[in-house]
Design a protein around this motif. Structure first.
Motif, PDB file in Angstrom:
ATOM      1  N   THR A 168      -1.165   3.218  -8.683  1.00  0.00           N
ATOM      2  CA  THR A 168      -2.500   2.806  -9.108  1.00  0.00           C
ATOM      3  C   THR A 168      -2.959   1.652  -8.240  1.00  0.00           C
ATOM      4  O   THR A 168      -2.176   1.074  -7.480  1.00  0.00           O
ATOM      5  N   ILE A 169      -4.242   1.293  -8.354  1.00  0.00           N
ATOM      6  CA  ILE A 169      -4.766   0.152  -7.590  1.00  0.00           C
ATOM      7  C   ILE A 169      -4.065  -1.140  -8.019  1.00  0.00           C
ATOM      8  O   ILE A 169      -3.885  -2.058  -7.224  1.00  0.00           O
ATOM      9  N   GLU A 170      -3.594  -1.191  -9.326  1.00  0.00           N
ATOM     10  CA  GLU A 170      -2.841  -2.363  -9.773  1.00  0.00           C
ATOM     11  C   GLU A 170      -1.521  -2.477  -9.016  1.00  0.00           C
ATOM     12  O   GLU A 170      -1.076  -3.585  -8.680  1.00  0.00           O
ATOM     13  N   ASP A 171      -0.879  -1.318  -8.741  1.00  0.00           N
ATOM     14  CA  ASP A 171       0.355  -1.345  -7.954  1.00  0.00           C
ATOM     15  C   ASP A 171       0.101  -1.912  -6.568  1.00  0.00           C
ATOM     16  O   ASP A 171       0.884  -2.715  -6.051  1.00  0.00           O
ATOM     17  N   LEU A 172      -1.012  -1.466  -5.939  1.00  0.00           N
ATOM     18  CA  LEU A 172      -1.306  -1.904  -4.575  1.00  0.00           C
ATOM     19  C   LEU A 172      -1.625  -3.393  -4.515  1.00  0.00           C
ATOM     20  O   LEU A 172      -1.483  -4.016  -3.461  1.00  0.00           O
ATOM     21  N   LYS A 173      -2.090  -3.972  -5.621  1.00  0.00           N
ATOM     22  CA  LYS A 173      -2.410  -5.395  -5.655  1.00  0.00           C
ATOM     23  C   LYS A 173      -1.220  -6.247  -6.112  1.00  0.00           C
ATOM     24  O   LYS A 173      -1.326  -7.466  -6.177  1.00  0.00           O
ATOM     25  N   ASN A 174      -0.101  -5.588  -6.443  1.00  0.00           N
ATOM     26  CA  ASN A 174       1.092  -6.303  -6.903  1.00  0.00           C
ATOM     27  C   ASN A 174       2.037  -6.469  -5.720  1.00  0.00           C
ATOM     28  O   ASN A 174       2.654  -5.512  -5.256  1.00  0.00           O
ATOM     29  N   PRO A 175       2.166  -7.675  -5.165  1.00  0.00           N
ATOM     30  CA  PRO A 175       3.003  -7.858  -3.968  1.00  0.00           C
ATOM     31  C   PRO A 175       4.463  -7.493  -4.208  1.00  0.00           C
ATOM     32  O   PRO A 175       5.149  -7.048  -3.295  1.00  0.00           O
ATOM     33  N   GLU A 176       4.959  -7.641  -5.460  1.00  0.00           N
ATOM     34  CA  GLU A 176       6.348  -7.310  -5.744  1.00  0.00           C
ATOM     35  C   GLU A 176       6.579  -5.805  -5.580  1.00  0.00           C
ATOM     36  O   GLU A 176       7.546  -5.367  -4.948  1.00  0.00           O
ATOM     37  N   VAL A 177       5.676  -4.981  -6.138  1.00  0.00           N
ATOM     38  CA  VAL A 177       5.808  -3.524  -6.038  1.00  0.00           C
ATOM     39  C   VAL A 177       5.655  -3.064  -4.593  1.00  0.00           C
ATOM     40  O   VAL A 177       6.445  -2.264  -4.078  1.00  0.00           O
ATOM     41  N   ILE A 178       4.629  -3.586  -3.911  1.00  0.00           N
ATOM     42  CA  ILE A 178       4.357  -3.159  -2.536  1.00  0.00           C
ATOM     43  C   ILE A 178       5.524  -3.517  -1.615  1.00  0.00           C
ATOM     44  O   ILE A 178       5.971  -2.703  -0.796  1.00  0.00           O
ATOM     45  N   GLU A 224     -10.273  -2.384   1.461  1.00  0.00           N
ATOM     46  CA  GLU A 224      -9.473  -3.240   2.344  1.00  0.00           C
ATOM     47  C   GLU A 224      -8.014  -3.232   1.913  1.00  0.00           C
ATOM     48  O   GLU A 224      -7.109  -3.057   2.734  1.00  0.00           O
ATOM     49  N   THR A 225      -7.756  -3.403   0.589  1.00  0.00           N
ATOM     50  CA  THR A 225      -6.387  -3.384   0.077  1.00  0.00           C
ATOM     51  C   THR A 225      -5.742  -2.021   0.304  1.00  0.00           C
ATOM     52  O   THR A 225      -4.596  -1.913   0.748  1.00  0.00           O
ATOM     53  N   ILE A 226      -6.488  -0.939  -0.005  1.00  0.00           N
ATOM     54  CA  ILE A 226      -5.938   0.412   0.114  1.00  0.00           C
ATOM     55  C   ILE A 226      -5.607   0.727   1.568  1.00  0.00           C
ATOM     56  O   ILE A 226      -4.514   1.212   1.888  1.00  0.00           O
ATOM     57  N   ASN A 227      -6.534   0.470   2.494  1.00  0.00           N
ATOM     58  CA  ASN A 227      -6.311   0.823   3.897  1.00  0.00           C
ATOM     59  C   ASN A 227      -5.200  -0.021   4.522  1.00  0.00           C
ATOM     60  O   ASN A 227      -4.509   0.437   5.432  1.00  0.00           O
ATOM     61  N   GLN A 228      -5.015  -1.260   4.048  1.00  0.00           N
ATOM     62  CA  GLN A 228      -3.895  -2.063   4.529  1.00  0.00           C
ATOM     63  C   GLN A 228      -2.579  -1.411   4.150  1.00  0.00           C
ATOM     64  O   GLN A 228      -1.645  -1.323   4.945  1.00  0.00           O
TER      65      GLN A 228
END
Length: 941
Positions: free
Chosen positions: A785-795, A825-829
């Motif tokens: 999810t987008i929350e996963d992509l914004k979580n530095p620990e998960v990424i 921006e977050t997704i494409n990174q």
């Protein structure tokens, strides 16, 4: 040397009045520098911008012309293929791939520059029609004429689409005849001449092959013949300027192209237009095709020469304006030099007198009041020096007075003196010590330099009103030190009167009472809400304990969080302050005590023993009605209306804790909100802990499942629509109960997110999925999810897994659609980072309600997964069919795979296969399982 050079100008300046010097100097500088520089700089940047746009327009033209040429070649090969030359198939496929690459490159170029193609209807229509001429999509029973016409329509749309970029890029310049002439040929005339020549080649070569000519065919040939003649005549009549680059080559190539074109027109005229319909066509088809191709090649050479000429013209213009700009800068340098010379003469003319004034001022500041000025000039500066000398004499008198006054009060008080406008002219040592400013920092500054922002303007308005009337003002003032700390003084402000009883300044005498006031304030703060100044929860607790039979009204603003989000927190605070003002009035006019609790909660308290006959239900109705009909004012416009819900709690004889009354009233309010009522009265039946217990039960269940390794991954096969084989699997999270029951994430995932267990679940599914496919040579996908992509620990955990896993190239991450997916921006990174490991990315649930085609363009994903809401009834729902078809076609043109979800029966499967979807997924093909299904099991299912 410089001083000698300045002497004539200085002598002249000494005879000119001071005002005239200033006005003359400023006027000369303005005329010589400001106006020309503004216009020239504006022209330079405007021309540079226009030429840059023209260069961009040229690149658009080149890229579109490349696509048109490939389409013309595709048209000829496709017609030959459908006339029986089957060995052309591979060549046609190669051209189609090249076409897709050219289109993709054009779209990328457009996104990086003007981003206009998606607004160009002709271009969009051409792209949407393009799929119809691809070899794999062409209808089996299509005629060669229809196929030829379809190609021609697409090419015509592309030529017309050039019109928009011509306008947006200034490809046709406003006042550039050379550029306009070439641009007109490139964007319109030559392209149509090439297209009609290519059409004539295809039509006539086909007629020579079939040997017979119908009237309708002859009419079509005549139409193309006439159009080509018209464009050729128009081209010949176009006067190309002699001073353009490659003029001789262009003239020679133009004549050669016209000569070759005349050859094939003569053949058409002699063997087609003048042909007797009863006889057989005798001209060799292949020979005509070759001659037409040569004529077309000469036109293309002419087109390329004009492209080079246009490019060189733009480059020349760029160089010219750069040279002009450099000359302009040189001119400005000369102007600045002349201005500096004039300024130097002006400066030296007044420097001596100003130096005298400066030295006298310094001496006066040091206490030496006997400095005399030598006044030589008779201009305004001389007048200023005379005035300054008089001021010096007055200051001597004032200083004598102040010294006497200072001795009396300096040691015991905080003293300052200001002029009539409040500018500080004197401070004593205690003032400096308390404020933190030095004497130098304070003298000459407004007295509000120490004003605290908490002080109301009305206080100072009253102060000034009194002292301007020559009255003494007394009061308490909060000030602010240089470091930002507050201090409080008991101040007395006294007007100072001159010889004629006029006010000549003010003296302030103060005493520091900070500690005393802080003690009072601390006592008050413990029981007062800072924002609204209403009594707070501490005061409520004290009042509840003191009352014999308290009745508590608990009120809450409905949807206050939404109001904060919509209007902003400043407006939210203003709403709370406004409501508090209403409660202040209610308290002043009745026995109701009002309180501000946390957030948007308010309470009102009354003693039932003092008002036994009061109808409290009716009173609550009246309170809520009064509050809701009072609209909050913002910027003198009635813009915020609010509603309330509440609960009433009466004193319970069996309850020994007074504050429980607040809890009971809050429960009643929550129940009223649930039942869509304004308020309810609390009774013991409202005590319902079921929801809280259920949440706690699930949290404990999830924690235990994680501890006992009962969070598992199930895998659902994704089948290729072309081969019927399993192409990949999607990993789905499940919780296994202690009795073996399988639980869907619908029941536990949201609770896991709120309980901060979601990240642990994500890591578990990632680990188990990578382990499951360690020895299975098949691709596999995981949902994010987008929350996963914004979580530095998960990424970071994902990146580490990809770095250490030998199977990273088989992994696919599906980004689930949501309202926040616009954070490109977050997704494409993330996409860019995982693609470095060979990992692919899919847009999941496309078409679920939040999706649009912008996502496909903005997110560099490899796969588009079409949501089941579109697929489940696609065999019956025409709208779903059309939308899905558009998504698949668009994805194919961009070279992206498509996967359709919710394939639940054979009819749906055959429908999506027909539409060209690459893969299918659904219960019809295989249900999610803890085991990875084999292809045999899928076929059996």
């Amino acid at each position: 040397m410089i001083q000698k050079l300045m002497e004539p100008s200085v002598a002249l300046m000494n005879k000119i009045p001071f005002k005239t010097k200033i006005v003359a100097t400023i006027s000369i500088l303005f005329v010589l520098l400001i106006l020309p520089s503004h216009n020239m700089l504006h022209d330079y940047f405007e021309q540079s911008n226009r030429l840059e746009k023209q260069s961009t327009g040229l690149l658009y033209t080149q890229k579109l012309q490349d696509i048109i040429r490939l389409l013309q070649l595709h048209r000829g090969l496709s017609n030959s293929y459908y006339r029986g030359t089957k060995n052309l198939k591979q060549k046609i496929i190669t051209i189609e791939k090249e076409l897709k690459q050219k289109i993709t490159a054009l779209l990328k170029f457009d996104r990086e520059h003007l981003n206009i193609l998606k607004q160009n209807k002709n271009f969009i229509d051409a792209m949407s029609t393009m799929a119809l001429i691809e070899l794999q999509h062409i209808r089996q029973n299509i005629t060669t004429d229809a196929l030829f016409k379809l190609h021609s329509e697409i090419i015509d749309l592309l030529i017309k689409s050039l019109g928009l970029h011509v306008k947006e890029t200034s490809f046709l310049g406003e006042n550039a005849h050379q550029i306009n002439t070439i641009a007109d040929l490139l964007s319109d005339k030559l392209l149509y001449l090439q297209e009609y020549t290519a059409q004539l080649r295809g039509i006539v070569a086909g007629l020579f092959t079939q040997k017979h000519l119908s009237k309708q065919q002859k009419k079509i040939v005549l139409e193309k013949y006439t159009l080509i003649n018209a464009f050729k005549t128009n081209l010949n009549s176009t006067l190309i300027p002699r001073n353009i680059p490659y003029y001789l080559k262009i003239e020679q190539q133009s004549k050669l192209a016209a000569y070759k074109l005349d050859d094939i027109l003569d053949i058409v005229n002699q063997h087609i237009l003048l042909h007797n319909s009863d006889s057989t066509l005798s001209y060799n088809s292949q020979g005509f095709f070759k001659q037409s191709t040569k004529a077309l090649e000469e036109q293309i050479k002419l087109y390329n020469l004009l492209l080079e000429s246009y490019h060189d013209l733009v480059s020349r213009h760029k160089q010219q304006i750069q040279n002009d700009f450099l000359y302009m800068l040189a001119g400005f340098a000369m102007i600045i030099f002349a201005s500096l010379y004039l300024f130097g003469a002006f400066y030296h003319s007044i420097n001596r007198n100003l130096t005298q004034l400066k030295n006298a001022s310094v001496n006066m500041l040091e206490g030496n009041m006997d400095t005399k000025l030598e006044i030589q000039t008779k201009d305004e500066i001389g007048d200023a020096l005379l005035a300054f000398d008089k001021m010096r004499q007055e200051l001597r008198k004032n200083i004598s007075f102040l010294n006497s006054y200072k001795m009396a009060i300096d040691e015991s008080s905080i003293v300052s003196k200001t002029d009539t406008k409040g500018i500080i002219t004197y401070v004593n040592k205690k003032f400096c010590e308390l404020s933190g400013y030095s004497e130098k920092e304070l003298i000459g500054k407004p007295h509000n330099i120490v004003r605290h922002s908490d002080m109301p303007k009305e206080t100072f308005a009253a102060l000034w009103s009194s002292i301007k009337q020559k009255k003494i003002w007394k009061g308490v003032i909060k000030n602010c030190t240089k470091e930002g700390k507050e201090y409080i003084v008991d101040a007395t402000i006294i007007p100072l009167l001159g010889e004629e009883s006029q006010i000549i300044g003010y003296v302030g005498v103060r005493h520091d009472i900070t500690e005393l006031e802080r003690s009072k304030e601390e006592i008050k703060k413990q029981k007062i809400d800072f924002l609204t100044q209403l009594p707070n929860r501490n005061q409520l607790q004290e009042d509840l304990s003191a009352m014999q039979s308290p009745v508590l009204f608990y009120l809450n603003i409905d949807n206050f969080a939404d109001l904060n989000d919509f209007y902003g927190t400043d407006t939210g605070d203003n709403v709370l302050i406004f409501i508090a003002s209403l409660f202040h009035k209610i308290s002043a006019q009745s026995d109701l005590n009002c309180y501000k609790l946390q957030g948007d909660e308010f309470a009102l308290l009354i003693d039932q023993a003092a008002h036994p006959e009061q109808d409290y239900i009716a009173l609550c109705h009246q309170l809520i009605h009064h509050l809701e009909t009072s609209t909050v004012d913002c910027d003198n416009k009635e813009c915020v209306s609010i509603t309330f819900s509440g609960g009433i709690a009466f004193h319970q004889d069996d309850d020994v804790h007074p504050l429980n009354l607040l809890t009971y009233a809050a429960i009643a309010r929550k129940m009223a909100k649930h039942e869509n009522k304004k308020f309810l009265t609390y009774d013991k039946s409202m005590r319902n802990e079921q929801n809280y217990e259920n949440n706690i039960k699930w949290i404990q269940k999830i924690k235990k499942a994680l501890h006992e390794d009962r969070i598992v991954a199930f895998f659902q096969p994704i089948v290729s629509n072309k081969t019927g084989e399993i192409g990949k699997y999607e990993a789905l999270v499940r919780l296994i109960e202690e009795d073996g029951k399988i639980v869907s994430p619908f029941f536990f995932l949201d609770i896991a997110k709120k309980a901060k267990l979601y990240e642990q679940i994500s890591r578990t599914v990632i680990d188990k999925t990578f382990a499951a496919f360690a020895n299975v040579p098949c691709d596999f996908s995981l949902n994010l999810t987008i929350e996963d992509l914004k979580n530095p620990e998960v990424i970071n955990y994902i990146y580490q897994k990809l770095r250490t896993s030998p199977h990273a190239k088989r992994a696919i991450f599906e980004i689930t659609e949501s309202e926040e997916v616009h954070d490109y921006e977050t997704i494409n990174q993330f996409v860019e980072n995982v693609q470095q490991y060979g990992t692919r990315v899919a847009i999941d649930d496309f078409g679920s309600g939040y999706a649009n085609f912008e996502h496909i363009l903005e997110i560099d994903a490899d796969i588009i997964k079409i949501d089941g809401s579109l697929i489940k009834n696609i065999h019956q729902d025409k709208k779903a069919y059309i939308i899905t078809e558009a998504i698949i076609n668009f994805a194919q043109k961009l070279g992206k795979e498509t996967v359709v979800e919710f394939v639940h029966n054979e009819e749906v499967l055959q429908t999506v296969k027909k539409l060209g979807a690459d893969y299918s997924q659904g219960f019809h093909l295989g249900e999610p399982s803890s085991q990875i299904l084999s292809e045999t099991e899928v076929l059996a299912h």
